[in-house]
Write a protein that holds these residues in place. Structure first.
Motif, PDB file in Angstrom:
ATOM      1  N   UNK A  10      10.082   1.694  -3.452  1.00 33.02           N
ATOM      2  CA  UNK A  10       9.010   1.675  -4.916  1.00 33.02           C
ATOM      3  C   UNK A  10       9.777   1.388  -6.091  1.00 33.02           C
ATOM      4  N   UNK A  11      10.914   1.964  -6.322  1.00 33.38           N
ATOM      5  CA  UNK A  11      11.803   1.657  -7.619  1.00 33.38           C
ATOM      6  C   UNK A  11      11.977   0.385  -7.599  1.00 33.38           C
ATOM      7  N   UNK A  12      12.537  -0.269  -6.820  1.00 30.43           N
ATOM      8  CA  UNK A  12      13.072  -1.558  -6.538  1.00 30.43           C
ATOM      9  C   UNK A  12      11.620  -2.615  -6.797  1.00 30.43           C
ATOM     10  N   UNK A  13      10.709  -2.349  -6.245  1.00 31.83           N
ATOM     11  CA  UNK A  13       9.479  -3.223  -6.190  1.00 31.83           C
ATOM     12  C   UNK A  13       8.921  -3.071  -7.613  1.00 31.83           C
ATOM     13  N   UNK A  14       8.958  -1.877  -8.286  1.00 31.93           N
ATOM     14  CA  UNK A  14       8.312  -1.884  -9.736  1.00 31.93           C
ATOM     15  C   UNK A  14       9.262  -2.579 -10.737  1.00 31.93           C
ATOM     16  N   UNK A  15      10.757  -2.392 -10.669  1.00 31.50           N
ATOM     17  CA  UNK A  15      11.276  -2.973 -11.485  1.00 31.50           C
ATOM     18  C   UNK A  15      11.912  -4.551 -11.273  1.00 31.50           C
ATOM     19  N   UNK A  16      11.282  -5.178 -10.127  1.00 26.62           N
ATOM     20  CA  UNK A  16      11.283  -6.538  -9.749  1.00 26.62           C
ATOM     21  C   UNK A  16      10.090  -7.031 -10.583  1.00 26.62           C
ATOM     22  N   UNK A  17       9.062  -6.425 -10.853  1.00 25.70           N
ATOM     23  CA  UNK A  17       7.973  -6.973 -11.592  1.00 25.70           C
ATOM     24  C   UNK A  17       6.993  -7.937 -10.573  1.00 25.70           C
ATOM     25  N   UNK A  18       7.148  -7.458  -8.999  1.00 27.03           N
ATOM     26  CA  UNK A  18       6.551  -8.443  -8.220  1.00 27.03           C
ATOM     27  C   UNK A  18       5.193  -7.633  -7.946  1.00 27.03           C
ATOM     28  N   UNK A  19       4.028  -8.339  -8.094  1.00 25.52           N
ATOM     29  CA  UNK A  19       2.698  -7.642  -7.681  1.00 25.52           C
ATOM     30  C   UNK A  19       2.773  -7.077  -6.270  1.00 25.52           C
ATOM     31  N   UNK A  20       2.921  -8.272  -5.598  1.00 25.63           N
ATOM     32  CA  UNK A  20       2.699  -8.103  -4.142  1.00 25.63           C
ATOM     33  C   UNK A  20       3.735  -7.171  -3.630  1.00 25.63           C
ATOM     34  N   UNK A  21       4.927  -7.148  -4.037  1.00 26.93           N
ATOM     35  CA  UNK A  21       6.146  -6.017  -3.598  1.00 26.93           C
ATOM     36  C   UNK A  21       5.730  -4.666  -3.823  1.00 26.93           C
ATOM     37  N   UNK A  22       5.090  -4.552  -5.235  1.00 28.53           N
ATOM     38  CA  UNK A  22       4.409  -3.186  -5.560  1.00 28.53           C
ATOM     39  C   UNK A  22       3.349  -2.839  -4.565  1.00 28.53           C
ATOM     40  N   UNK A  23       2.273  -3.541  -4.633  1.00 30.13           N
ATOM     41  CA  UNK A  23       1.417  -3.467  -3.787  1.00 30.13           C
ATOM     42  C   UNK A  23       1.601  -3.205  -2.346  1.00 30.13           C
ATOM     43  N   UNK A  24       2.442  -3.920  -1.643  1.00 28.86           N
ATOM     44  CA  UNK A  24       2.734  -3.608  -0.171  1.00 28.86           C
ATOM     45  C   UNK A  24       3.615  -2.373  -0.131  1.00 28.86           C
ATOM     46  N   UNK A  25       4.366  -2.063  -1.031  1.00 29.21           N
ATOM     47  CA  UNK A  25       5.084  -0.726  -1.160  1.00 29.21           C
ATOM     48  C   UNK A  25       4.348   0.475  -0.931  1.00 29.21           C
ATOM     49  N   UNK A  26       3.136   0.340  -1.807  1.00 19.03           N
ATOM     50  CA  UNK A  26       2.186   1.462  -2.073  1.00 19.03           C
ATOM     51  C   UNK A  26       1.409   1.461  -0.863  1.00 19.03           C
ATOM     52  N   UNK A  27       1.109   0.403  -0.229  1.00 21.94           N
ATOM     53  CA  UNK A  27       0.304   0.484   1.029  1.00 21.94           C
ATOM     54  C   UNK A  27       0.761   0.862   2.009  1.00 21.94           C
ATOM     55  N   UNK A  28       2.445   0.532   2.256  1.00 22.95           N
ATOM     56  CA  UNK A  28       2.995   1.084   3.397  1.00 22.95           C
ATOM     57  C   UNK A  28       3.319   2.537   3.284  1.00 22.95           C
ATOM     58  N   UNK A  29       3.493   2.879   2.033  1.00 25.46           N
ATOM     59  CA  UNK A  29       3.943   4.398   1.679  1.00 25.46           C
ATOM     60  C   UNK A  29       2.647   5.384   2.017  1.00 25.46           C
TER      61      UNK A  29
END
Length: 166
Positions: free
Chosen positions: A17-36
């Motif tokens: 989650x932290x990695x996705x947030x600081x990569x500023x990737x919208x889909x990375x953030x949304x995917x990690x949120x959905x998987x969590x």
């Protein structure tokens, strides 16, 4: 009882989650949120059914509260007006080579024939991994990936709903 199936994901989710947030990737953030949320919901299907609803909601609220401002700005800004045009061009390429695609790794050279957007820049990627994979591999090459993705999504739900625990 210690279970590697439940312990390893719970240890890696916050880091992802932290990695996705600081990569500023919208889909990375949304995917990690959905998987969590899915992992917590599946874990909460036992005695504490309310946790299957409350915990994913808590994850979403806390993630949005600690997400960096530039990431949230990327969700609200319509900065990528070119991407829908790129996707349209990729669909034209996929229609030209539907069965076996244009070839793995050849998207950058194959798309140039269908380019209408941003004609001064060289586009080597579709800016949509799934669309690019389908364009390069066609129906025949994409089916194994689609079946694997379906299996990965369905299997945890089957295990959770059957009541079996690892």
């Amino acid at each position: 009882m210690f279970s590697i199936i439940t312990t390893v994901p719970s240890m890696t989710m916050p880091k992802s989650m932290v990695a996705a947030m600081f990569s500023l990737s919208r889909m990375g953030f949304a995917t990690i949120l959905a998987c969590s949320a899915m992992a917590v919901a599946i874990g909460g299907l036992g005695r504490f059914r309310w946790a299957g609803v409350a915990a994913p909601l808590a994850i979403l609220v806390s993630a949005l509260a600690i997400a960096p401002g530039p990431l949230l700005d990327r969700f609200s800004a319509a900065e990528d007006e070119v991407r829908p045009q790129l996707w349209s061009e990729a669909r034209q390429l996929a229609a030209a080579y539907p069965t076996f695609g244009c070839g793995l790794g050849t998207y950058g050279s194959a798309i140039q024939k269908y380019r209408d957007s941003a004609p001064t820049g060289l586009v080597e990627f579709a800016h949509n991994d799934y669309l690019q994979l389908f364009t390069e591999l066609g129906i025949a090459g994409s089916m194994p990936w689609a079946l694997f993705g379906g299996w990965v999504f369905v299997t945890p739900w089957r295990i959770a709903l059957s009541g079996a625990r690892a």
